[in-house]
Design a protein around this motif. Structure first.
Motif, short mmCIF file in Angstrom:
data_model
loop_
_atom_site.label_atom_id
_atom_site.label_comp_id
_atom_site.label_asym_id
_atom_site.label_seq_id
_atom_site.Cartn_x
_atom_site.Cartn_y
_atom_site.Cartn_z
N GLU A 38 -28.44 75.72 -76.34
CA GLU A 38 -28.10 77.11 -76.74
C GLU A 38 -26.77 77.30 -77.24
N CYS A 39 -26.50 78.66 -77.72
CA CYS A 39 -24.96 78.74 -78.50
C CYS A 39 -24.84 80.42 -78.06
N PHE A 40 -23.82 80.52 -77.28
CA PHE A 40 -23.39 81.83 -77.18
C PHE A 40 -22.14 82.20 -77.67
N LEU A 79 -27.18 85.73 -77.72
CA LEU A 79 -27.45 84.37 -77.40
C LEU A 79 -28.31 83.71 -78.62
N VAL A 80 -28.15 82.50 -78.93
CA VAL A 80 -29.17 81.81 -79.72
C VAL A 80 -29.72 80.70 -79.09
N GLU A 81 -31.05 80.54 -79.11
CA GLU A 81 -31.68 79.28 -78.46
C GLU A 81 -32.06 78.57 -79.65
N LEU A 82 -31.98 77.40 -79.31
CA LEU A 82 -32.00 76.44 -80.46
C LEU A 82 -33.20 75.22 -79.96
N HIS A 101 -29.18 80.98 -88.75
CA HIS A 101 -28.98 82.21 -87.67
C HIS A 101 -27.70 82.42 -88.04
N GLN A 154 -32.31 71.75 -72.84
CA GLN A 154 -31.90 73.19 -73.31
C GLN A 154 -30.80 73.00 -74.39
N ARG A 212 -24.42 75.15 -74.81
CA ARG A 212 -25.27 74.46 -73.72
C ARG A 212 -25.97 73.40 -74.35
N ARG A 224 -21.93 72.82 -70.25
CA ARG A 224 -21.54 73.65 -70.98
C ARG A 224 -20.19 73.69 -71.76
#
Length: 548
Positions: free
Chosen positions: A5-7, A405-408, A398, A3, A23, A28
């Motif tokens: 992700e960038c928040f 939230l950006v899912e990658l 992006h 996983q 993440r 984290r």
């Protein structure tokens, strides 16, 4: 699948700071904490579990670091890391704290991976921009499967400046990270070479001094102020010149901090310091002296240069004789300060501390990631970057707002969203001696339209095969007019606003003019000039407001 992700708690849009939660698998990682208010991290109460397993700070500027002390106080067991130089500069963010703030940020070495958790490592590379600024490579290697990596640039600069060597692309070229989080402060704008920028600001200051003006330079605490001071100390227009340079407030504190970093500064700077003081020097011209608050109203009797905090009331220096001062602002600070006192002689300059559009795209192409996340910059500028075909056709782009939230996903096939609409189709018509360009009114919905259409006048110039249009502001028109003699008061015939029948009360009242309802200078000009029947006498208001 791992996983990723960038928040963004803070995406660095406008005045907000940068604070990104990444993440990677089970971990984290908090990248920077430029938040003045930490409630975004944990709601109204900080009596919760730590928001991250580890915190990494890219550099010491407040928009990336000001929240670190409160974050440490709320979660003292959460480890915080930065480069060694950044750990020395960070205390400048808490000068107003009573007593000495204990060291709580741990130093990491350059170019050496450090493992924080099983399979999670970080490696720092010098990023230019500011002493100690780091580009951070995060790598996560799961028990099974391939490694994944994220490169966060922080604020970076490829060019060498006076006190910092630029980021070396060759060090990063072979990394091939899956994700690059990159700043887009200047969007797609292009700037001249750094040395050309330095020569332009040096020549402008030198010319003002020759005209018996003093120069006021409102600046942030660290970075640009020290760069300008080093420029003034070493540029051929100022070496040996009988001149006082005064350094005020926290800019002086930043200079003191730089002196402690001398072993970490470029070799050329260290060699300079062997022969004369880097900053404070009463012996060698130009003299550099510390200015105390009670002296602010006393300087300027003879032409001098003052470097001061951009956050103070800089009118203290020049309120008694504003005509003897030239205020020079970094272009990104102009708007807020001009609103305070528009009657002062204010100009802007460019001395870039970040990559322009061409350098940013060059940087991305050298790394060839799957995903690019743009942060830190005006949202319109970031949209310009995500709309570039040369990027949009190769990478997943992006530009998230804070709280999005950006899912990658890595290695998966998914449709790239349509690029934002940043181009406008129009028509060009040649009519005898003029050319008309017609654009759709949708272009006016962009907030930048207001600055382009400020006066209704534009400047056009060729850039290769492209024609670049730029709006002319009222301040630029005033500056241009001030450099000319006030011929509008001559008896000679001249097609200027003063002799136009639509000029009344310093404004243009011709509905067919691009200057309609704008305040104009008497010697201004527009294509729909109509001569008055008889030349009118200038009013007292016209004379008082006339250029020159």
């Amino acid at each position: 699948m791992t996983q990723l992700e960038c928040f963004p708690y803070g995406a660095g849009h406008g005045d907000e700071g940068v604070c990104l939660l990444v993440r990677m698998g089970p971990y984290r990682i908090l990248l920077d904490c430029g938040l003045s208010d930490l409630t975004a991290l944990s709601g109204d109460s900080l009596e919760v579990s730590a928001p991250a397993d580890v915190v990494l700070c890219s550099h010491a500027h407040s928009d990336h670091a000001q929240g670190l002390l409160n974050l440490h106080r709320a979660f003292p067991q959460m480890p915080i890391y930065a480069s060694e130089v950044t750990t020395q500069l960070l205390p400048l963010n808490w000068l107003d704290e009573p007593g000495r703030v204990p060291q709580f940020v741990h130093a990491l070495p350059w170019r050496s991976p450090v493992e924080f958790q099983d399979g999670l490592t970080a490696e720092l590379f010098p990023a230019g921009h500011l002493p100690g600024a780091a580009a951070i490579l995060l790598t996560y290697t799961p028990p099974e499967g391939r490694s994944h990596s994220i490169l966060y640039t922080g604020d970076f600069f490829l060019s060498n400046s006076r006190l910092v060597e630029g980021l070396r692309l060759e060090e990063l070229r072979g990394l091939r990270p899956d994700v690059v989080i990159v700043e887009g402060t200047y969007g797609t704008a292009r700037f001249p070479h750094r040395r050309q920028q330095e020569n332009q600001i040096a020549e402008r200051i030198s010319r003002a001094l020759s005209d018996r003006q003093s120069i006021l330079l409102p600046l942030p605490m660290v970075g640009l102020g020290q760069e300008l001071l080093m420029l003034l100390r070493s540029h051929h227009l100022f070496t040996g010149r009988d001149l006082d340079i005064w350094v005020d407030g926290t800019v002086a504190s930043g200079c003191d901090a730089y002196l402690e970093l001398l072993p970490h500064l470029p070799t050329s700077v260290q060699n300079f310091a062997k022969h004369q003081s880097l900053f404070w020097d009463d012996r060698i011209r130009p003299r550099v002296r510390r200015l105390h608050p009670e002296q602010r109203s006393l300087v300027g009797g003879s032409p001098c240069i003052v470097l001061t905090d951009f956050s103070i009331d800089w009118q203290e220096f020049c309120e008694d004789s504003p005509e003897r001062w030239l205020i020079l602002l970094p272009h990104h600070l102009e708007e807020g300060l001009i609103e305070i006192s528009p009657e002062y002689d204010i100009e802007t300059y460019v001395l870039a501390q970040h990559c322009d559009g061409a350098s940013t795209t060059q940087f991305i192409h050298n790394l060839r990631p799957q995903h690019v996340i743009f942060v830190h910059g005006d949202p319109n500028y970031l949209v310009d970057l995500t709309g570039l075909d040369e990027l949009h056709n190769r990478y997943h782009l992006h530009s998230p707002a804070s709280g999005s939230l950006v899912e990658l996903p890595i290695g998966e096939t998914f449709l790239q969203p349509a690029p934002p609409e940043t181009t406008y189709e129009g028509e060009l018509t040649e009519l005898g001696t003029v050319v008309t360009i017609t654009l759709p009114d949708a272009i006016t919905h962009d907030p930048r339209w207001r600055s382009l259409s400020d006066t209704g006048l534009i400047e056009a110039r060729w850039q290769g095969q492209d024609l670049v249009l730029r709006g002319l502001t009222q301040r630029e028109l005033m500056t241009q007019n001030n450099e000319r003699s006030p011929a509008w008061m001559d008896s000679s015939e001249k097609d200027c606003c003063f002799r136009c029948r639509h000029y009344r009360g310093q404004r243009c009242w011709n509905p067919g003019s691009p200057l309609f309802n704008f305040k104009v200078t008497p010697d201004g000009y527009c294509p729909v000039f109509e001569a008055a029947q008889t030349a009118m006498e200038p009013t007292r208001e016209d004379v008082d407001q006339a250029p020159g």
